[in-house]
Write an enzyme that holds these catalytic residues in place. Structure first.
Site, PDB file in Angstrom:
ATOM      1  N   ASP A  12     -40.852  19.349   3.891  1.00  0.00           N
ATOM      2  CA  ASP A  12     -40.503  20.770   4.116  1.00  0.00           C
ATOM      3  C   ASP A  12     -40.181  21.439   2.769  1.00  0.00           C
ATOM      4  OD1 ASP A  12     -36.940  20.705   5.009  1.00  0.00           O
ATOM      5  OD2 ASP A  12     -38.099  19.384   3.694  1.00  0.00           O
ATOM      6  N   ASP A  17     -38.466  18.205  -2.189  1.00  0.00           N
ATOM      7  CA  ASP A  17     -39.740  17.772  -1.602  1.00  0.00           C
ATOM      8  C   ASP A  17     -40.870  17.923  -2.624  1.00  0.00           C
ATOM      9  OD1 ASP A  17     -38.036  19.344   0.503  1.00  0.00           O
ATOM     10  OD2 ASP A  17     -39.235  17.928   1.682  1.00  0.00           O
ATOM     11  N   ASN A  41     -36.448  23.387   5.468  1.00  0.00           N
ATOM     12  CA  ASN A  41     -35.779  24.198   4.441  1.00  0.00           C
ATOM     13  C   ASN A  41     -36.111  25.682   4.584  1.00  0.00           C
ATOM     14  OD1 ASN A  41     -34.343  22.259   2.896  1.00  0.00           O
ATOM     15  ND2 ASN A  41     -36.285  21.543   2.025  1.00  0.00           N
ATOM     16  N   THR A 125     -39.525  13.634   4.554  1.00  0.00           N
ATOM     17  CA  THR A 125     -38.457  14.194   3.709  1.00  0.00           C
ATOM     18  C   THR A 125     -37.966  15.540   4.264  1.00  0.00           C
ATOM     19  OG1 THR A 125     -40.006  15.329   2.226  1.00  0.00           O
ATOM     20  CG2 THR A 125     -39.369  13.062   1.639  1.00  0.00           C
ATOM     21  N   PHE A 166     -28.759  17.452   6.719  1.00  0.00           N
ATOM     22  CA  PHE A 166     -29.646  18.527   7.147  1.00  0.00           C
ATOM     23  C   PHE A 166     -30.868  18.049   7.942  1.00  0.00           C
ATOM     24  CE2 PHE A 166     -31.402  22.749   6.965  1.00  0.00           C
ATOM     25  CZ  PHE A 166     -32.774  22.575   6.859  1.00  0.00           C
ATOM     26  N   ASN A 167     -31.668  17.116   7.402  1.00  0.00           N
ATOM     27  CA  ASN A 167     -32.929  16.750   8.053  1.00  0.00           C
ATOM     28  C   ASN A 167     -32.696  16.214   9.465  1.00  0.00           C
ATOM     29  OD1 ASN A 167     -34.550  17.487   5.897  1.00  0.00           O
ATOM     30  ND2 ASN A 167     -34.499  15.436   4.975  1.00  0.00           N
ATOM     31  N   GLN A 228     -27.210  24.339  -6.035  1.00  0.00           N
ATOM     32  CA  GLN A 228     -26.386  23.187  -5.650  1.00  0.00           C
ATOM     33  C   GLN A 228     -24.976  23.316  -6.250  1.00  0.00           C
ATOM     34  OE1 GLN A 228     -27.053  20.594  -3.619  1.00  0.00           O
ATOM     35  NE2 GLN A 228     -29.251  20.825  -3.274  1.00  0.00           N
ATOM     36  N   HIS A 240     -32.750  14.342  -3.622  1.00  0.00           N
ATOM     37  CA  HIS A 240     -32.843  13.592  -2.366  1.00  0.00           C
ATOM     38  C   HIS A 240     -34.241  12.991  -2.132  1.00  0.00           C
ATOM     39  CE1 HIS A 240     -29.074  15.619  -1.162  1.00  0.00           C
ATOM     40  NE2 HIS A 240     -29.651  16.784  -1.340  1.00  0.00           N
ATOM     41  N   ASP A 241     -35.218  13.853  -1.972  1.00  0.00           N
ATOM     42  CA  ASP A 241     -36.513  13.428  -1.429  1.00  0.00           C
ATOM     43  C   ASP A 241     -37.311  12.482  -2.310  1.00  0.00           C
ATOM     44  OD1 ASP A 241     -36.964  16.685   0.111  1.00  0.00           O
ATOM     45  OD2 ASP A 241     -35.932  14.903   0.807  1.00  0.00           O
TER      46      ASP A 241
HETATM   47  O1  RIB Z   1     -30.175  16.983   3.175  1.00  0.00           O
HETATM   48  C1  RIB Z   1     -31.152  17.026   2.175  1.00  0.00           C
HETATM   49  C2  RIB Z   1     -32.512  17.143   2.779  1.00  0.00           C
HETATM   50  O2  RIB Z   1     -32.627  18.377   3.503  1.00  0.00           O
HETATM   51  C3  RIB Z   1     -33.620  17.195   1.728  1.00  0.00           C
HETATM   52  O3  RIB Z   1     -34.787  16.660   2.263  1.00  0.00           O
HETATM   53  C4  RIB Z   1     -33.810  18.671   1.507  1.00  0.00           C
HETATM   54  O4  RIB Z   1     -35.117  18.989   1.018  1.00  0.00           O
HETATM   55  C5  RIB Z   1     -33.635  19.192   2.892  1.00  0.00           C
HETATM   56  O5  RIB Z   1     -34.873  19.023   3.579  1.00  0.00           O
HETATM   57 CA    CA Z   2     -36.812  18.018   2.307  1.00  0.00          CA
END
Ligand code: RIB
Ligand code: CA
Length: 317
Positions: A12, A17, A41, A125, A166-167, A228, A240-241
């Site tokens: 996303d 990503d 996102n 991701t 989040f994901n 951030q 993260h991804d």
């Molecule tokens: O929580 C972080 C995740 O949520 C990452 O994949 C970021 O890109 C969002 O998708």
């Molecule tokens: Ca992501």
């Protein structure tokens, strides 16, 4: 030389990503079969365009498929506070020529997995909607999935609610489908992604690579690290991804621990929590290899090595 791992990257984009795409699209250990996009996102309309923008910039002719525009059950939620209105605020991209394929991402996943020898790793991701829908539409693909590697969840705190990341929060039902499918799962959660913080010195290090890919990385991080800091007070944006892809490039990168992981679908306050039985206290079978540590210097070496492999042609198209 390890075999090239065939992957489908479901994402996303999203700044982190985008870096995952950069790693997956130019690493000798990875054969990126296709990129599928999902609402997360930002809206699907935006995430699909962003995936095309990144691959066009990198000069990589890898197909992009648009998937589900909303979670299986709950209402969509975006992360504009982090990724901006476009979902990829910051870089100035040239006019977009690359378009998504006409086939829906879920159909692409089903067709590709069914035709495979069971050697494809599905990396997610973003919210896991596309993969869950594919497994529900065509259960025969489940045994064809070599492994699911997801960025998502946490055994400690979440990053949207105290409980949920989040994901998984965006589509907890989809995550439940994936975690209970009976296929090997690697969970790359906030517990390790919050250790790969893109500090200013890291941005400067990647800027020294001085090619089209590194310029994109720097422009992405300039925005990502700013938001951030604003939202979470972090001195470096957590990448993260790309940690999912890096773990495939170097299998020793992550330390994982098999755990029983159950997704909370019922409670409101903790909806979307990945309840990880870290100590095995419940005596239930492990359902995921959960990442508990990462070799941080090695991760940044992987990122730099990948950026260096790109030539000068990126960004011109
Ligand atoms: O929580 C972080 C995740 O949520 C990452 O994949 C970021 O890109 C969002 O998708
Ligand atoms: Ca992501």
């Amino acid at each position: 030389m390890m075999e090239r791992q065939k992957i489908i990257l479901d994402c996303d984009p999203g700044h982190d990503d985008a870096v995952a795409i950069m790693l997956a699209a130019n690493s000798p250990q990875i054969e990126l079969l296709g990129v599928t996009t999902v609402a997360g996102n930002q809206t699907l309309e935006k995430t699909q365009k962003n995936a095309c923008r990144v691959l066009q910039w990198l000069g990589r002719d890898i197909p992009v498929y648009a998937g589900c525009g909303r979670p299986m059950v709950r209402e969509p939620r975006a992360a504009g506070d982090i990724h901006g209105e476009t979902g990829l605020d910051g870089p100035v991209f040239p006019p977009l020529h690359k378009t998504v394929e006409p086939e829906h991402a879920v159909s692409y996943m089903i067709r590709t997995l069914l035709a495979s020898d069971g050697d494809i790793i599905v990396v997610t991701t973003g919210p896991m909607t596309n993969l869950a829908m594919a497994m529900r539409m065509e259960p025969r693909i489940v045994e064809k999935i070599r492994r699911i590697v997801l960025m998502g969840g946490a055994y400690a705190n979440g990053n949207v609610t105290p409980a949920a990341e989040f994901n998984v929060l965006v589509d907890a039902e989809a995550a439940h489908v994936c975690f209970t499918a009976g296929r090997p799962v690697t969970m790359v959660g906030l517990d390790v992604t919050h250790k790969v913080l893109c500090y200013p010195e890291i941005v400067e290090r990647m800027a020294q690579v001085n090619n089209g890919a590194s310029r994109l990385f720097v422009d992405l991080m300039r925005h990502f690290c700013k938001t951030q800091k604003e939202v979470f007070g972090m001195e470096g944006g957590p990448l993260h991804d790309p940690l999912t892809i890096a773990s495939l490039i170097d299998p020793k990168l992550l330390t994982t621990k098999p755990m029983n992981v159950q997704i909370d679908l019922r409670s409101e306050q903790s909806y979307g929590r990945t309840n990880c039985d870290y100590y095995g206290y419940l005596g239930l079978p492990a359902t995921a290899d959960v990442a508990v540590d990462v070799d941080v210097p090695r991760f940044w070496d992987i990122v730099e090595d990948c950026l260096r492999r790109y030539g000068e042609e990126e960004g011109a198209t």
